[in-house]
Design a protein around this motif. Structure first.
Motif, PDB file in Angstrom:
ATOM      1  N   PHE A   1      21.528  62.365  51.766  1.00 32.99           N
ATOM      2  CA  PHE A   1      21.258  61.323  50.382  1.00 32.99           C
ATOM      3  C   PHE A   1      22.785  61.834  50.574  1.00 32.99           C
ATOM      4  O   PHE A   1      23.576  62.527  50.666  1.00 32.99           O
ATOM      5  CB  PHE A   1      20.840  62.017  49.624  1.00 32.99           C
ATOM      6  CG  PHE A   1      19.070  62.097  49.840  1.00 32.99           C
ATOM      7  CD1 PHE A   1      18.580  60.901  48.965  1.00 32.99           C
ATOM      8  CD2 PHE A   1      18.611  63.296  50.191  1.00 32.99           C
ATOM      9  CE1 PHE A   1      17.382  60.329  49.349  1.00 32.99           C
ATOM     10  CE2 PHE A   1      16.788  62.356  49.543  1.00 32.99           C
ATOM     11  CZ  PHE A   1      16.722  61.236  49.821  1.00 32.99           C
TER      12      PHE A   1
ATOM     13  N   VAL B   1      24.215  64.958  52.219  1.00 35.37           N
ATOM     14  CA  VAL B   1      23.160  66.199  52.055  1.00 35.37           C
ATOM     15  C   VAL B   1      22.320  65.718  53.533  1.00 35.37           C
ATOM     16  O   VAL B   1      21.629  64.526  52.978  1.00 35.37           O
ATOM     17  CB  VAL B   1      22.686  66.006  50.706  1.00 35.37           C
ATOM     18  CG1 VAL B   1      21.382  67.924  50.993  1.00 35.37           C
ATOM     19  CG2 VAL B   1      23.558  66.709  49.468  1.00 35.37           C
TER      20      VAL B   1
ATOM     21  N   VAL C   1      19.264  65.922  55.026  1.00 34.54           N
ATOM     22  CA  VAL C   1      17.905  66.847  54.721  1.00 34.54           C
ATOM     23  C   VAL C   1      16.971  66.949  55.440  1.00 34.54           C
ATOM     24  O   VAL C   1      16.675  67.371  56.333  1.00 34.54           O
ATOM     25  CB  VAL C   1      17.873  66.111  53.320  1.00 34.54           C
ATOM     26  CG1 VAL C   1      16.151  66.346  52.949  1.00 34.54           C
ATOM     27  CG2 VAL C   1      18.016  65.651  51.879  1.00 34.54           C
TER      28      VAL C   1
ATOM     29  N   SER D   1      11.807  75.312  49.015  1.00 35.84           N
ATOM     30  CA  SER D   1      11.840  74.510  47.704  1.00 35.84           C
ATOM     31  C   SER D   1      13.403  73.612  48.115  1.00 35.84           C
ATOM     32  O   SER D   1      13.934  74.847  48.655  1.00 35.84           O
ATOM     33  CB  SER D   1      12.110  75.010  46.226  1.00 35.84           C
ATOM     34  OG  SER D   1      12.759  74.199  45.719  1.00 35.84           O
ATOM     35  N   GLY D   2      13.856  72.407  47.962  1.00 39.59           N
ATOM     36  CA  GLY D   2      14.309  71.988  48.383  1.00 39.59           C
ATOM     37  C   GLY D   2      15.220  72.051  50.449  1.00 39.59           C
ATOM     38  O   GLY D   2      15.883  71.308  50.402  1.00 39.59           O
ATOM     39  N   SER D   3      14.022  72.021  51.062  1.00 36.49           N
ATOM     40  CA  SER D   3      13.920  72.399  52.662  1.00 36.49           C
ATOM     41  C   SER D   3      13.787  70.899  52.816  1.00 36.49           C
ATOM     42  O   SER D   3      13.800  70.659  53.670  1.00 36.49           O
ATOM     43  CB  SER D   3      12.948  72.775  52.945  1.00 36.49           C
ATOM     44  OG  SER D   3      12.084  72.566  52.769  1.00 36.49           O
ATOM     45  N   GLY D   4      13.025  69.457  51.478  1.00 38.39           N
ATOM     46  CA  GLY D   4      13.121  68.528  52.559  1.00 38.39           C
ATOM     47  C   GLY D   4      11.546  67.770  52.258  1.00 38.39           C
ATOM     48  O   GLY D   4      11.366  66.437  52.790  1.00 38.39           O
ATOM     49  N   LYS D   5      11.216  68.692  51.717  1.00 38.57           N
ATOM     50  CA  LYS D   5       9.599  68.272  52.468  1.00 38.57           C
ATOM     51  C   LYS D   5       9.131  67.575  51.859  1.00 38.57           C
ATOM     52  O   LYS D   5       7.926  65.722  52.064  1.00 38.57           O
ATOM     53  CB  LYS D   5       8.377  69.393  51.552  1.00 38.57           C
ATOM     54  CG  LYS D   5       8.606  71.098  52.276  1.00 38.57           C
ATOM     55  CD  LYS D   5       7.855  71.858  51.396  1.00 38.57           C
ATOM     56  CE  LYS D   5       7.994  72.269  50.353  1.00 38.57           C
ATOM     57  NZ  LYS D   5       9.458  72.867  50.156  1.00 38.57           N
ATOM     58  N   SER D   6       9.637  66.704  50.348  1.00 37.27           N
ATOM     59  CA  SER D   6       9.075  65.598  49.373  1.00 37.27           C
ATOM     60  C   SER D   6       9.482  64.282  50.585  1.00 37.27           C
ATOM     61  O   SER D   6       9.226  63.366  50.229  1.00 37.27           O
ATOM     62  CB  SER D   6       9.672  65.911  48.244  1.00 37.27           C
ATOM     63  OG  SER D   6       8.665  66.840  47.747  1.00 37.27           O
ATOM     64  N   THR D   7      11.061  64.485  50.812  1.00 33.70           N
ATOM     65  CA  THR D   7      11.761  63.469  51.238  1.00 33.70           C
ATOM     66  C   THR D   7      10.703  63.382  52.479  1.00 33.70           C
ATOM     67  O   THR D   7      10.807  62.012  53.025  1.00 33.70           O
ATOM     68  CB  THR D   7      13.354  63.785  52.250  1.00 33.70           C
ATOM     69  OG1 THR D   7      14.020  64.309  50.781  1.00 33.70           O
ATOM     70  CG2 THR D   7      14.361  62.051  52.279  1.00 33.70           C
TER      71      THR D   7
END
Ligand code: ADP
Ligand code: MG
Length: 245
Positions: free
Chosen positions: A17, A24, A26, A46-52
């Motif tokens: 992104f 960043v 991801v 949290s923030g490690s890119g799972k949702s991405t």
């Protein structure tokens, strides 16, 4: 496609992104495979890119590089309308925030999927929704509006909505994240048994280690990379006087 080929194969996925110095990264060279009927748990802070990652695998977010082959097709090479149709037909989603319509009843949320999504008759929709509500233990709550349901009930409606059309793939983003474990366990049990019974492939992302026993495979996402190594537990400084275990 050969019957033995994995249902989903992701190769060398990259996604960042922003651009230049601000970029960043991801996902960096992420590859994975999943067979039908299997449950894959992807863990990471949290923030490690799972949702991405989930969004890239499920056709919601285009990767910068890499390929997702799913049921023998290249997801990101399809025309957008074909990808949309493919998603509607084969994918179910469960999101952490439930995404229910507050003013519709539990039963109506589910009927909508079958009537609008598939053009089923009212009678057929009622029958299928009735069956799934019973399975979810929600038959007696079907007439309540979503905003009258508890968190656990809402999430079970969301699970029902994802499973109603018997998808080949189900993507669940922290499906138990906002629930206490009694309800969280019900939700993961339902997802797992639905995957087994229907031969669907289930992707779950989360960070609760209690999800691990429900998965066939567990992968960890950290610093943009996916590994099957369990990361060492965070170093904890023992409190003075306490014996470290
Ligand atoms: N649309 C976006 N625009 C910019 N940055 C994003 C976007 N989506 C996610 N990110 C960033 O990517 C990283 C991973 O986010 P995410 O995939 O949501 O992680 P997780 O689901 O593991 O918490 C975070 O640093 C987040 O800020
Ligand atoms: Mg997330």
């Amino acid at each position: 496609m050969s019957r033995d080929a994995p249902a989903l194969v992701a190769q060398n996925l990259h996604r960042s992104f922003g651009s230049g110095d601000e970029a960043v990264h991801v996902l960096c060279d992420v590859s994975l495979e999943l067979d039908e009927g299997q449950v894959l748990l992807i863990m990471g802070p949290s923030g490690s890119g799972k949702s991405t990652l989930l969004a890239v695998l499920s056709g919601l977010l285009r990767p910068d590089q890499g390929q997702v082959r799913i049921l023998g097709e290249d997801l990101w090479r399809m025309r957008e309308t074909d990808r949309e149709r493919f998603r509607l037909r084969h994918f179910g989603f469960v999101f952490q925030g439930f995404n229910l319509f507050p003013s519709l009843t539990a039963g109506e949320q589910l009927e909508m999927v079958v009537r609008w999504g598939e053009g089923a008759s009212r009678r057929d929709a009622r029958r299928r929704v009735g069956e799934i509500l019973e399975r979810l233990g929600l038959s007696r709550r079907a007439h309540l509006r979503a905003d009258r349901l508890s968190g656990g009930e809402k999430q079970r409606v969301a699970v029902g909505r994802a499973l109603l059309k018997s998808p080949r793939f189900c993507f669940a983003d922290e499906p138990t994240g906002s629930l206490d474990w009694v309800h969280g366990e019900q939700v993961i049990e339902l997802l797992q048994s639905a995957a087994r019974e229907r031969g669907a492939a289930l992707f779950v992302v989360g960070h609760d280690p209690r999800l691990v026993p429900y998965a066939d495979r567990v992968l960890h996402l950290a610093d943009g990379r996916l590994t099957d190594e369990i990361p060492p537990p965070a170093t904890q400084t023992p409190t003075p006087g306490e014996v470290p275990s």
